[in-house]
Motif scaffolding. Structure first.
Motif, PDB file in Angstrom:
ATOM      1  N   VAL A 170      92.462  15.802  29.557  1.00  0.00           N
ATOM      2  CA  VAL A 170      93.703  16.654  29.443  1.00  0.00           C
ATOM      3  C   VAL A 170      94.766  16.064  30.512  1.00  0.00           C
ATOM      4  O   VAL A 170      95.686  15.988  29.993  1.00  0.00           O
ATOM      5  CB  VAL A 170      93.369  17.925  29.930  1.00  0.00           C
ATOM      6  CG1 VAL A 170      94.776  18.768  29.929  1.00  0.00           C
ATOM      7  CG2 VAL A 170      92.511  18.713  28.850  1.00  0.00           C
ATOM      8  N   ASP A 171      94.345  15.779  31.740  1.00  0.00           N
ATOM      9  CA  ASP A 171      95.258  15.084  32.738  1.00  0.00           C
ATOM     10  C   ASP A 171      96.173  13.809  32.235  1.00  0.00           C
ATOM     11  O   ASP A 171      97.159  13.676  32.351  1.00  0.00           O
ATOM     12  CB  ASP A 171      94.580  14.607  34.100  1.00  0.00           C
ATOM     13  CG  ASP A 171      94.331  15.885  34.626  1.00  0.00           C
ATOM     14  OD1 ASP A 171      94.670  17.146  34.453  1.00  0.00           O
ATOM     15  OD2 ASP A 171      93.251  15.806  35.737  1.00  0.00           O
ATOM     16  N   HIS A 173      96.695  13.023  28.799  1.00  0.00           N
ATOM     17  CA  HIS A 173      97.406  13.679  28.033  1.00  0.00           C
ATOM     18  C   HIS A 173      98.842  14.144  28.668  1.00  0.00           C
ATOM     19  O   HIS A 173      99.971  13.844  27.891  1.00  0.00           O
ATOM     20  CB  HIS A 173      96.800  14.627  26.999  1.00  0.00           C
ATOM     21  CG  HIS A 173      95.886  14.187  25.760  1.00  0.00           C
ATOM     22  ND1 HIS A 173      94.616  13.561  26.110  1.00  0.00           N
ATOM     23  CD2 HIS A 173      96.252  14.052  24.637  1.00  0.00           C
ATOM     24  CE1 HIS A 173      94.057  13.088  24.864  1.00  0.00           C
ATOM     25  NE2 HIS A 173      95.197  13.317  24.115  1.00  0.00           N
ATOM     26  N   ILE A 174      98.670  14.919  29.577  1.00  0.00           N
ATOM     27  CA  ILE A 174      99.733  15.484  30.142  1.00  0.00           C
ATOM     28  C   ILE A 174     100.720  14.403  30.681  1.00  0.00           C
ATOM     29  O   ILE A 174     101.771  14.567  30.778  1.00  0.00           O
ATOM     30  CB  ILE A 174      99.322  16.581  31.151  1.00  0.00           C
ATOM     31  CG1 ILE A 174      98.611  17.859  30.497  1.00  0.00           C
ATOM     32  CG2 ILE A 174     100.506  17.214  31.952  1.00  0.00           C
ATOM     33  CD1 ILE A 174      97.997  18.985  31.420  1.00  0.00           C
ATOM     34  N   TYR A 201      93.561  19.522  18.230  1.00  0.00           N
ATOM     35  CA  TYR A 201      93.228  19.018  19.674  1.00  0.00           C
ATOM     36  C   TYR A 201      92.940  20.288  20.292  1.00  0.00           C
ATOM     37  O   TYR A 201      93.521  21.306  20.383  1.00  0.00           O
ATOM     38  CB  TYR A 201      94.569  18.680  20.300  1.00  0.00           C
ATOM     39  CG  TYR A 201      94.216  18.061  21.565  1.00  0.00           C
ATOM     40  CD1 TYR A 201      93.299  17.395  22.341  1.00  0.00           C
ATOM     41  CD2 TYR A 201      95.503  18.658  22.726  1.00  0.00           C
ATOM     42  CE1 TYR A 201      93.326  17.071  23.337  1.00  0.00           C
ATOM     43  CE2 TYR A 201      95.268  18.232  23.908  1.00  0.00           C
ATOM     44  CZ  TYR A 201      94.334  17.410  24.429  1.00  0.00           C
ATOM     45  OH  TYR A 201      94.246  17.186  25.828  1.00  0.00           O
ATOM     46  N   HIS A 203      92.700  21.348  23.300  1.00  0.00           N
ATOM     47  CA  HIS A 203      93.573  21.930  24.519  1.00  0.00           C
ATOM     48  C   HIS A 203      95.355  22.014  24.000  1.00  0.00           C
ATOM     49  O   HIS A 203      95.963  22.180  24.942  1.00  0.00           O
ATOM     50  CB  HIS A 203      93.379  20.838  25.793  1.00  0.00           C
ATOM     51  CG  HIS A 203      92.245  20.706  26.178  1.00  0.00           C
ATOM     52  ND1 HIS A 203      91.525  21.738  26.839  1.00  0.00           N
ATOM     53  CD2 HIS A 203      91.458  19.385  26.328  1.00  0.00           C
ATOM     54  CE1 HIS A 203      90.444  21.176  27.332  1.00  0.00           C
ATOM     55  NE2 HIS A 203      90.322  19.959  26.786  1.00  0.00           N
ATOM     56  N   MET A 204      95.408  22.174  22.773  1.00  0.00           N
ATOM     57  CA  MET A 204      96.749  22.281  22.329  1.00  0.00           C
ATOM     58  C   MET A 204      97.473  23.195  22.791  1.00  0.00           C
ATOM     59  O   MET A 204      98.598  23.174  23.093  1.00  0.00           O
ATOM     60  CB  MET A 204      96.771  22.184  20.955  1.00  0.00           C
ATOM     61  CG  MET A 204      98.321  21.918  20.119  1.00  0.00           C
ATOM     62  SD  MET A 204      99.079  20.632  20.554  1.00  0.00           S
ATOM     63  CE  MET A 204      98.236  19.461  19.482  1.00  0.00           C
ATOM     64  N   GLU A 206      97.231  25.042  25.313  1.00  0.00           N
ATOM     65  CA  GLU A 206      97.293  25.048  27.099  1.00  0.00           C
ATOM     66  C   GLU A 206      98.509  24.034  27.073  1.00  0.00           C
ATOM     67  O   GLU A 206      99.241  24.276  28.002  1.00  0.00           O
ATOM     68  CB  GLU A 206      95.865  24.462  27.669  1.00  0.00           C
ATOM     69  CG  GLU A 206      96.113  24.182  28.841  1.00  0.00           C
ATOM     70  CD  GLU A 206      94.885  23.433  29.418  1.00  0.00           C
ATOM     71  OE1 GLU A 206      94.927  22.748  30.706  1.00  0.00           O
ATOM     72  OE2 GLU A 206      93.887  23.366  28.659  1.00  0.00           O
ATOM     73  N   LEU A 207      98.483  22.938  26.425  1.00  0.00           N
ATOM     74  CA  LEU A 207      99.204  21.924  26.474  1.00  0.00           C
ATOM     75  C   LEU A 207     100.873  22.485  26.044  1.00  0.00           C
ATOM     76  O   LEU A 207     101.743  22.143  26.872  1.00  0.00           O
ATOM     77  CB  LEU A 207      99.179  20.801  25.563  1.00  0.00           C
ATOM     78  CG  LEU A 207     100.112  19.589  25.474  1.00  0.00           C
ATOM     79  CD1 LEU A 207     100.272  18.991  26.947  1.00  0.00           C
ATOM     80  CD2 LEU A 207      99.553  18.528  24.541  1.00  0.00           C
ATOM     81  N   LYS A 208     100.711  23.186  25.003  1.00  0.00           N
ATOM     82  CA  LYS A 208     102.093  23.702  24.515  1.00  0.00           C
ATOM     83  C   LYS A 208     102.385  24.817  25.573  1.00  0.00           C
ATOM     84  O   LYS A 208     103.882  24.734  26.055  1.00  0.00           O
ATOM     85  CB  LYS A 208     101.668  24.340  23.089  1.00  0.00           C
ATOM     86  CG  LYS A 208     101.675  23.340  21.890  1.00  0.00           C
ATOM     87  CD  LYS A 208     101.363  24.113  20.920  1.00  0.00           C
ATOM     88  CE  LYS A 208     102.247  24.875  20.054  1.00  0.00           C
ATOM     89  NZ  LYS A 208     101.970  25.566  18.735  1.00  0.00           N
ATOM     90  N   ILE A 210     102.264  24.588  28.752  1.00  0.00           N
ATOM     91  CA  ILE A 210     102.651  23.901  30.240  1.00  0.00           C
ATOM     92  C   ILE A 210     104.029  23.254  29.641  1.00  0.00           C
ATOM     93  O   ILE A 210     105.175  23.585  30.476  1.00  0.00           O
ATOM     94  CB  ILE A 210     101.831  22.870  30.338  1.00  0.00           C
ATOM     95  CG1 ILE A 210     100.511  23.318  30.807  1.00  0.00           C
ATOM     96  CG2 ILE A 210     102.504  21.966  31.136  1.00  0.00           C
ATOM     97  CD1 ILE A 210      99.250  22.517  31.052  1.00  0.00           C
ATOM     98  N   LEU A 211     104.142  22.919  28.559  1.00  0.00           N
ATOM     99  CA  LEU A 211     105.520  22.244  28.228  1.00  0.00           C
ATOM    100  C   LEU A 211     106.601  23.162  27.975  1.00  0.00           C
ATOM    101  O   LEU A 211     107.711  22.974  28.166  1.00  0.00           O
ATOM    102  CB  LEU A 211     105.233  21.437  26.738  1.00  0.00           C
ATOM    103  CG  LEU A 211     104.558  20.248  26.998  1.00  0.00           C
ATOM    104  CD1 LEU A 211     104.132  19.638  25.600  1.00  0.00           C
ATOM    105  CD2 LEU A 211     105.206  19.217  27.735  1.00  0.00           C
TER     106      LEU A 211
END
Length: 244
Positions: A170-171, A173-174, A201, A203-204, A206-208, A210-211
């Motif tokens: 994840v790190d 990816h971010i 994905y 962690h999608m 979670e990623l979304k 954050i963004l």
């Protein structure tokens, strides 16, 4: 970047060897479908293809009025070496696909022979463009890019992030997405949104989040392209500090 490159990341202390790289790419037409692009949309725009591999997007986009740049760790090698390796890789990959044809959607290519012809066309166009515009093919290893802030209008990233979720944490990816956003004025598009098993994905969400908390508009957009089953959606990340 290929599976072989990824599997050697943690063991690599002196740079990847050419034999560890799989140099195969998609065509311009595939990119246009994968990223929901039109010719009018790319005309006059500076576009980063990351990682570019042996794709022909830059070659054809340049002819249609775009100002493309491709970046890939493979570009540290000589063009003639990559060309030879690429044609060998196409032959090897086609043989590997024979027993697993059922996990792909063949509407676009028709058959393995049809796919081989398209992969051959992609690398042929790519290599010709590399020889003509070598400074537009830059070697770099993600998550770092040697470009200025907001250097490109649009950044495209195909078959890397999310695809190799089992090897890239994840790190990573971010960090990579933030770097892609750093060099982009307007937006980043990532295809597909699934891993190699065809699963979204994990962690999608979670990623979304954050963004979105950082002020970006993030959406999963259906596309007209599907070869790997379930791989028919791109992630679109739009910045709002600039007008188009």
């Amino acid at each position: 970047m290929s599976r072989d490159e990824l599997s050697n990341r943690s063991n690599d202390s002196g740079g990847l060897e050419l034999k560890q790289i799989v140099f195969i790419g998609r065509t311009f037409e595939e990119y246009m479908k994968m990223f929901n692009l039109t010719v009018d949309e790319i005309n006059g725009r500076s576009i980063l293809d990351c990682p570019g591999g042996a794709c022909s997007f830059s070659s054809q986009a340049r002819k249609l009025g775009a100002n493309p740049m491709a970046v890939d760790m493979a570009y540290e090698y000589k063009i003639d070496e990559l060309e030879l390796k690429g044609f060998q890789d196409i032959e090897h990959t086609m043989k590997q696909m024979e027993p697993v044809q059922s996990i792909y959607v063949w509407d676009q290519f028709g058959s393995i022979q049809g796919l081989k012809e398209e992969r051959t066309r992609a690398i042929t166009d790519c290599v010709a463009d590399m020889k003509m515009f070598p400074d537009r093919y830059v070697a770099s290893v993600l998550p770092d890019l040697p470009f200025a802030d907001e250097q490109f209008d649009l950044t495209l990233s195909a078959h890397f992030l999310f695809t190799y979720a089992d090897r890239l944490d994840v790190d990573f990816h971010i960090a990579t997405i933030m770097e892609l956003l750093r060099v982009s004025k307007r937006e980043v598009r990532i295809f597909p949104t699934v891993d190699l098993s065809g699963e979204r994905y994990k962690h999608m969400d979670e990623l979304k989040l954050i963004l979105e908390e950082l002020g970006y508009t993030v959406s999963e957009e259906p596309t007209a392209y599907e070869f790997q089953r379930n791989a028919h959606t791109m992630l679109q990340i739009v910045k709002h500090n600039r007008t188009r």
